[in-house]
Design an enzyme around this catalytic site. Sequence first.
Site, mmCIF file in Angstrom:
data_model
loop_
_atom_site.group_PDB
_atom_site.id
_atom_site.type_symbol
_atom_site.label_atom_id
_atom_site.label_comp_id
_atom_site.label_asym_id
_atom_site.label_seq_id
_atom_site.Cartn_x
_atom_site.Cartn_y
_atom_site.Cartn_z
ATOM 1 N N ASP A 1 9.352 -6.733 -5.891
ATOM 2 C CA ASP A 1 8.404 -7.237 -4.906
ATOM 3 C C ASP A 1 8.246 -8.729 -5.169
ATOM 4 O O ASP A 1 8.379 -9.181 -6.320
ATOM 5 C CB ASP A 1 7.058 -6.509 -5.041
ATOM 6 C CG ASP A 1 6.114 -6.799 -3.886
ATOM 7 O OD1 ASP A 1 6.016 -5.955 -2.982
ATOM 8 O OD2 ASP A 1 5.477 -7.868 -3.890
ATOM 9 N N GLU B 1 -0.604 8.454 18.724
ATOM 10 C CA GLU B 1 -1.745 8.177 17.846
ATOM 11 C C GLU B 1 -2.743 7.256 18.535
ATOM 12 O O GLU B 1 -3.961 7.464 18.444
ATOM 13 C CB GLU B 1 -1.220 7.545 16.560
ATOM 14 C CG GLU B 1 -2.269 7.180 15.534
ATOM 15 C CD GLU B 1 -1.620 6.486 14.361
ATOM 16 O OE1 GLU B 1 -1.802 5.258 14.214
ATOM 17 O OE2 GLU B 1 -0.898 7.162 13.593
ATOM 18 N N ARG C 1 0.815 -1.216 0.000
ATOM 19 C CA ARG C 1 0.000 0.000 0.000
ATOM 20 C C ARG C 1 0.847 1.263 0.000
ATOM 21 O O ARG C 1 0.557 2.211 -0.726
ATOM 22 C CB ARG C 1 -0.928 0.007 1.215
ATOM 23 C CG ARG C 1 -2.072 -0.995 1.150
ATOM 24 C CD ARG C 1 -3.081 -0.737 2.256
ATOM 25 N NE ARG C 1 -2.491 -0.864 3.575
ATOM 26 C CZ ARG C 1 -2.558 -1.961 4.323
ATOM 27 N NH1 ARG C 1 -3.182 -3.027 3.866
ATOM 28 N NH2 ARG C 1 -2.015 -2.008 5.523
ATOM 29 N N LYS D 1 9.227 8.024 15.384
ATOM 30 C CA LYS D 1 8.018 7.463 14.771
ATOM 31 C C LYS D 1 7.287 6.539 15.744
ATOM 32 O O LYS D 1 6.043 6.492 15.769
ATOM 33 C CB LYS D 1 8.394 6.691 13.503
ATOM 34 C CG LYS D 1 7.221 5.993 12.800
ATOM 35 C CD LYS D 1 6.124 6.968 12.391
ATOM 36 C CE LYS D 1 5.173 6.395 11.348
ATOM 37 N NZ LYS D 1 4.601 5.097 11.643
ATOM 38 N N ASN E 1 3.411 7.033 16.943
ATOM 39 C CA ASN E 1 2.326 6.063 16.863
ATOM 40 C C ASN E 1 1.727 5.773 18.230
ATOM 41 O O ASN E 1 0.537 5.489 18.349
ATOM 42 C CB ASN E 1 2.822 4.778 16.218
ATOM 43 C CG ASN E 1 2.935 4.907 14.711
ATOM 44 O OD1 ASN E 1 3.187 5.994 14.200
ATOM 45 N ND2 ASN E 1 2.768 3.825 13.994
#
Length: 327
Positions: free
Chosen positions: A30, A196, A10, A189, A193
């Site tokens: 990938d 968050e 994504r 980060k 989170n």
Amino acid sequence: MQLGMIGLGRMGANMVRRLIRGGHHCVVFDVNRQNVQRLAGEGAIGASSMDDLISRLTPPRAVWVMVPAGDPTETTVEALAQRLSPEDIVIDGGNSYFKDDVRRAKTLRTRGLHYVDAGTSGGTWGLERGYCLMVGGPEPVVTQLDPIFKTLAPGRGDVERTKGRDSMKGTAEDGYLYCGPSGAGHFVKMVHNGIEYGLMQAYAEGFDIFRHANSKNLPDDMRYDLNLADIAEVWRRGSVVGSWLLDLTATALAENPDLSNFTGSVQDSGEGRWTVMAAVEEGVPAEVLSASLYTRFRSRQDHTFAEKVLSAMRYQFGGHVERPADG
């Protein structure tokens, strides 16, 4: 600038698209061949294997790893370390534990390789909005990668400048920041989170209170049949609790006011746990963040409307599909 990208899920795929739009040359790989073919059709150079990707990059190479944290990242970084040459750069843009970054950086340094940790926030919206980047590693190496970070980041856009920053220099206002040595990017980060989790929990509990404002346990003249979608919308207009998370909540409630498409089994991806662990190690009280983490654990046993709101927010910003408690 030339960049290799491993992992076209994504976020990885949209990051490649944003880089191509910005004039960069991306070589992509990938394990899902269709993902590679799709990006090759949009201007990227598709690679059939990790070795093929490396052969198509001009030394000194920069390879961005955008695969799930944990074993997939560990395996990918180790495989790259066995194939790359001295002065090449490995960038981990996933949600790795910062202590793993410190270890990996030391290991790669013995082989003459550079390691950069890039905490990346933006979810499925990053292609258009840009990605907020929190970066750690050797500062000269991070500076070398500045064109990549600058293109991925949102830029200043129409966000009003913070008062008092007129004389300050740096890239924070552009949406990306060098945070310090190895691990610092993912540490920032991680706490991001963790916060968050707390913010989401506060919204979720508030809307759960609204949901039950017409409870039979209340006096008749103190029952309210509230429109949750409208409340979320009006709060978006000048309220002090306005935020992007509230925007996403408003979208979810407008699409389905009952959130009946969610059970309320809320997963945690690791950063909340690590944030609480860091707080324990530092001796810092973090009551709200700890409680929000434990609520996610409980949600897998007993669901409330608040947990449905949490699930809806996770789906809106990151495309996280709700999994059953035993999944």
